[in-house]
Enzyme design. Structure first.
Site, PDB file in Angstrom:
ATOM      1  N   CYS A 130     128.048 112.602  86.556  1.00 37.35           N
ATOM      2  CA  CYS A 130     127.674 112.396  85.147  1.00 37.35           C
ATOM      3  C   CYS A 130     126.180 112.614  84.894  1.00 37.35           C
ATOM      4  O   CYS A 130     125.791 113.226  83.898  1.00 37.35           O
ATOM      5  CB  CYS A 130     128.104 111.005  84.693  1.00 37.35           C
ATOM      6  SG  CYS A 130     127.758 109.719  85.896  1.00 37.35           S
ATOM      7  N   LYS A 214     123.352 113.391  95.076  1.00 37.93           N
ATOM      8  CA  LYS A 214     124.255 114.233  94.272  1.00 37.93           C
ATOM      9  C   LYS A 214     123.464 115.000  93.208  1.00 37.93           C
ATOM     10  O   LYS A 214     123.722 116.172  92.955  1.00 37.93           O
ATOM     11  CB  LYS A 214     125.298 113.363  93.551  1.00 37.93           C
ATOM     12  CG  LYS A 214     126.407 112.831  94.431  1.00 37.93           C
ATOM     13  CD  LYS A 214     127.267 111.852  93.626  1.00 37.93           C
ATOM     14  CE  LYS A 214     128.239 111.102  94.499  1.00 37.93           C
ATOM     15  NZ  LYS A 214     128.899 110.000  93.772  1.00 37.93           N
ATOM     16  N   HIS A 242     124.277 107.389  79.413  1.00 47.43           N
ATOM     17  CA  HIS A 242     123.238 107.438  80.446  1.00 47.43           C
ATOM     18  C   HIS A 242     121.960 108.022  79.833  1.00 47.43           C
ATOM     19  O   HIS A 242     122.027 108.971  79.041  1.00 47.43           O
ATOM     20  CB  HIS A 242     123.642 108.384  81.578  1.00 47.43           C
ATOM     21  CG  HIS A 242     124.704 107.861  82.494  1.00 47.43           C
ATOM     22  ND1 HIS A 242     125.310 106.635  82.357  1.00 47.43           N
ATOM     23  CD2 HIS A 242     125.250 108.431  83.605  1.00 47.43           C
ATOM     24  CE1 HIS A 242     126.195 106.475  83.339  1.00 47.43           C
ATOM     25  NE2 HIS A 242     126.177 107.546  84.104  1.00 47.43           N
TER      26      HIS A 242
END
Ligand code: A2P
Length: 343
Positions: A130, A214, A242
């Site tokens: 994400c 990541k 986020h």
């Protein structure tokens, strides 16, 4: 032509959002099947104005299903995705299980749509983490213009990224603070209510967390392996959305004004950047929206060609379900699917 779609993890945060987005965007659906674990058999989930009863993933026959949108975590994906793909159904997976496999394309359609051509090797396509999805949507147009050398990212990640249990933990702990009940930490390693936690996913040998790794590995795979990326990933007591503080160093000169103009025209981006009270985006406001919002665009005078940005997006949508559906749309729009049930 219409397609038969299966959603694996249909009772979860992202699975439910996938169903909403397929309906909202009028995806050419012939039939939608909601799947989850045996715990959820018969649970009802919404798809537009319809209600679907959840079926068990175990032993489900995918041989007449065109696309499987998968969001049930890495372990489930590792076990089931190859079996589903072997039945001729294309898997678009939201977990990290396949992202770093050189035979699996990792796609954000605004950034590297052409990489989709490689999907036939395994019949699996990966959806990014994400935090990376919203980051690369903002970085891509700036990289095209001025070549990015280095990026420093600090994330402020909402609890929904940790699934529905993460949202329940923030809710329950917040309530417990007000009624003076004992606080229990189950999903997160420390209390998340009225706190921030600099730890997402497991620790690696070099002291970084897997979540931080990541962001750099996926940015390199999708955008440019030469870009140097470093990240600090932090969980914050926000339900959805986020945010990221992004510091970028470029090879070539670029002003804040130029960056603002480029981002205004860039696919998936929405610039909200007034230098006044409230003239910026916050995660709370991004919930339920599709865009990657870019605010606080400033030059960083401490390096030769530097910019600072504040990047915000709904992590369940662009960070997960929306991007997955956009990948499915890419398959359809490029004529890469035949529509097996209808054929
Ligand atoms: P279930 O509700 O039956 O456990 P979230 O990330 O929001 O927690 O959601 C995780 C999703 O993955 C849920 O829909 C969950 O279904 C599903 N899931 C978890 N384990 C399995 C499994 N072994 N087989 C199928 N679905 C699973």
């Amino acid at each position: 032509m219409a397609f038969k779609i299966a959603i694996v993890g249909a009772t979860g945060n992202v699975g439910r959002e996938m169903l909403n987005i397929l309906a909202e965007r009028n995806f050419p659906v012939d039939e939608v099947v909601a799947l989850a674990s045996s715990r959820s058999i018969g649970t009802e989930v919404s798809f537009g104005d319809k209600t679907l009863k959840v079926k068990n993933l175990d032993n489900y026959d995918f041989s007449d299903t065109d696309i499987c949108l998968m969001s049930a975590g890495g372990t489930v994906s590792q076990k089931y995705s190859p079996k589903i793909a072997a039945q001729g159904c294309v898997v678009i997976d939201n977990s990290s299980a396949w992202r770093y496999d050189s035979e699996v394309p990792l796609i954000v359609p605004e950034v590297n749509a052409d990489a989709i051509d490689g999907f036939r090797k395994k019949n699996i396509i990966a959806n990014p983490n994400c935090s990376t999805a919203q980051l690369v949507v903002a970085l891509k147009p700036l990289h095209d213009r001025a070549r990015i050398k280095r990026v420093v990212v600090s994330t402020y990640q909402s609890v929904s990224g940790a699934g529905k249990d993460g949202m329940d933990e923030l809710f329950n702990q917040t309530r417990a603070v007000f009624v003076a009940d004992p606080i229990e930490n189950r999903k997160f390693t420390k209390r998340i209510a009225f706190n921030v936690i600099p730890h997402i996913d497991s620790f690696m040998e070099d002291g970084y967390t897997k979540e931080e790794w990541k962001v750099l590995a996926e940015t390199k795979k999708m955008l440019d392996p030469k870009i140097r990326v470093t990240c600090t990933a932090v969980r914050v007591p926000v339900f959805i959305g986020h945010a990221e503080s992004v510091n970028i160093e470029f090879e070539n000169e670029i002003t804040a004004e130029e960056a603002r103009d480029i981002l205004r025209d860039a696919p998936g981006c929405l610039v909200i950047d007034k230098h006044e009270d409230g003239g910026y985006m916050t995660p709370y406001e991004s919930a339920g929206e599709d865009a990657t919002y870019i605010s606080r665009i400033r030059e960083d005078a401490t390096v030769e060609n530097g910019l600072n940005l504040w990047v915000v997006s709904d992590n369940l949508r662009k960070g997960a379900a929306l991007n997955t559906v956009q990948i499915a749309e890419l398959l359809v729009n490029r004529g890469l699917l035949k529509g097996r049930k209808a054929a």
